[in-house]
Design an enzyme around this catalytic site. Sequence first.
Site, PDB file in Angstrom:
ATOM      1  N   ASP A 269       0.850  -1.201   0.000  1.00 58.04           N
ATOM      2  CA  ASP A 269       0.000   0.000   0.000  1.00 58.04           C
ATOM      3  C   ASP A 269       0.888   1.254   0.000  1.00 58.04           C
ATOM      4  OD1 ASP A 269      -2.155   1.653   0.110  1.00 58.04           O
ATOM      5  OD2 ASP A 269      -2.742   1.147   2.163  1.00 58.04           O
ATOM      6  N   GLY A 366      -2.226   7.501   4.056  1.00 58.60           N
ATOM      7  CA  GLY A 366      -1.186   8.093   3.212  1.00 58.60           C
ATOM      8  C   GLY A 366      -0.271   9.004   3.974  1.00 58.60           C
TER       9      GLY A 366
END
Length: 415
Positions: A269, A366
Site C-alpha cells: 500500500d 497516506g
Amino acid sequence: MKLLEPWKLALIALGIVLFMALVIGLLVYFLLFDKEIYFYNAAFTFTNIPYGPDLEKQTSKQFRDLSTGIETLVTRTFRDSSLDKKYIRSHVVKMRPDGSNGPRVVAEVVLMFHFASRDNIAALSERVKSLLFRQVQTTMGYLATDPSTFTLSETKKENGEHMLNNCCGMRTSKLPAYTDRVTGGTSAQDGAWPWQASLQLRGSHRCGATLISNTWLVTAAHCFRGQRDPSQWTASFGTVIQPPKSLRYIHNIIIHEQYADNPSNHNNDIALVQLSSPVEFTSEIRKVCLPEASQVFPHNTSCFVTGWGALEDNGECVNNLQQAEVRIIKTDICNREEVYNGVITPGMVCAGYLEGKVDACQGDSGGPLVTADTRQMWYLVGIVSWGDECAKKNKPGVYTRVTYYRDWIATKTGI
Ligand code: ARG
C-alpha cells in the site's frame, strides 16, 4: 502623629502598583522578547576520517554518526562557557571532500545563538570564534581537525534559515508542547510537521502524504482506488487545509506494481506522487528524512502520526492538522490471534496501543508516521494504511513499512 488622608494613601499605593507594573513589563520585554537569532557558518576539516561518497548523504550512518560527534562537541564547547544561555544549537548541514590535500572531510555546520539588541554583537562574535578555535586547536575528542583550515563567519538570517529549510526532518525551532491527547490527539502548531501534505480529489481532502523532496510525495496506494488520473488531484501544504500555505498540481502518480486494487487487500500500500512544479522550502514546508533500508526501529519506539482525518470512527475530517503519539508494536505481538491474527506482512508495521484510545483514522491514510533520532531529525517510519475501525482495543493502526520499500522509492525517484 498625624495619619495621611485616605485619598493620599490610595494615590501612593496606586503609584507603587503602576511603577511595579512598568518594571515588570520592561523586564519581561527585555528578557523574553528583545532577542534575535544570529546564525554562523563554521567549517571543520578532519584529518583522520576516511572520505567516502556515503558521507555526502544526510541520512547515511556515516553522516549521522560523524554529525552527532561534531554537534555534541560544539554544544559542549558553548555549554561550558559564558555563552551557555545564548547558544541555541548547531547542525551539520553538509559534508564534502577537500580535494587539495588528498580526500579529507570538510563538515559545514550552522550555529544558532539568541542575542539581545543591547548585546555587543561584535564582541560576542569574537567570543564564539575564539571558543571554537580553542576547541579545534586542543582536541575534538576522537576527531582530529586541521586548525589552519577552520573557518567561522556570521551569516545572514535568510542564509541560515535557507540551509536549515533544505535539511530533511527538521521541525521549526519553536517546538510545540508534546501534550498528546488524528483520534486522541491534539492540534498541531504551524511548522510542527512541515512535511505533511493533503492530497485532494477535485478540491476535497482525501488522504495525507509526505514530502520526501521538493517534487516528490509518498503516500498510500489505496488513496487512488478508482481515481488514478493525476489531473483530478492537487496537493496542499501548511497546517490548515483552508487556507493552504501552498498548492500544487500533480504531474504523475506511481502506484506500487504489486498493489492489487481490491478493498480487502492491504499489501504494498504505497504510491509516489510527483508534483507539477517544485515547492519552495520554508519554515513550514520541508521534507522528511527517509531511513536507509537497513535501519531498524525497535519495539516501543515513540512515534508521531499526523493528519486531518476523523477524530473518531466514521467522523468528519478536520481543518487543523492533528498529531498523536503512538508506539511501535512488534509484528509478533500484532499478529497474535486477538490482535490481527497473522495478517501483518513484512511490508507492514503496527503502531499504537493495545488498549486503544490513540490512533490514526479515516482521512489520515497516506500520511506520515515519524520518529526523531538523537539529533532531533525526523524519519519516516510508516505510511498510514489500515486498521479495524479506529482506536479500538487490540486493533492498533497498521502502516506501510517504509524501510521495506526504501529501495523501491529510490528506483522510482532517485532519492
Ligand atoms: N484506511 C483509512 C483511510 O483511508 C486509514 C485507516 C487508518 N486506520 C487506523 N485505525 N489506523 O484514511
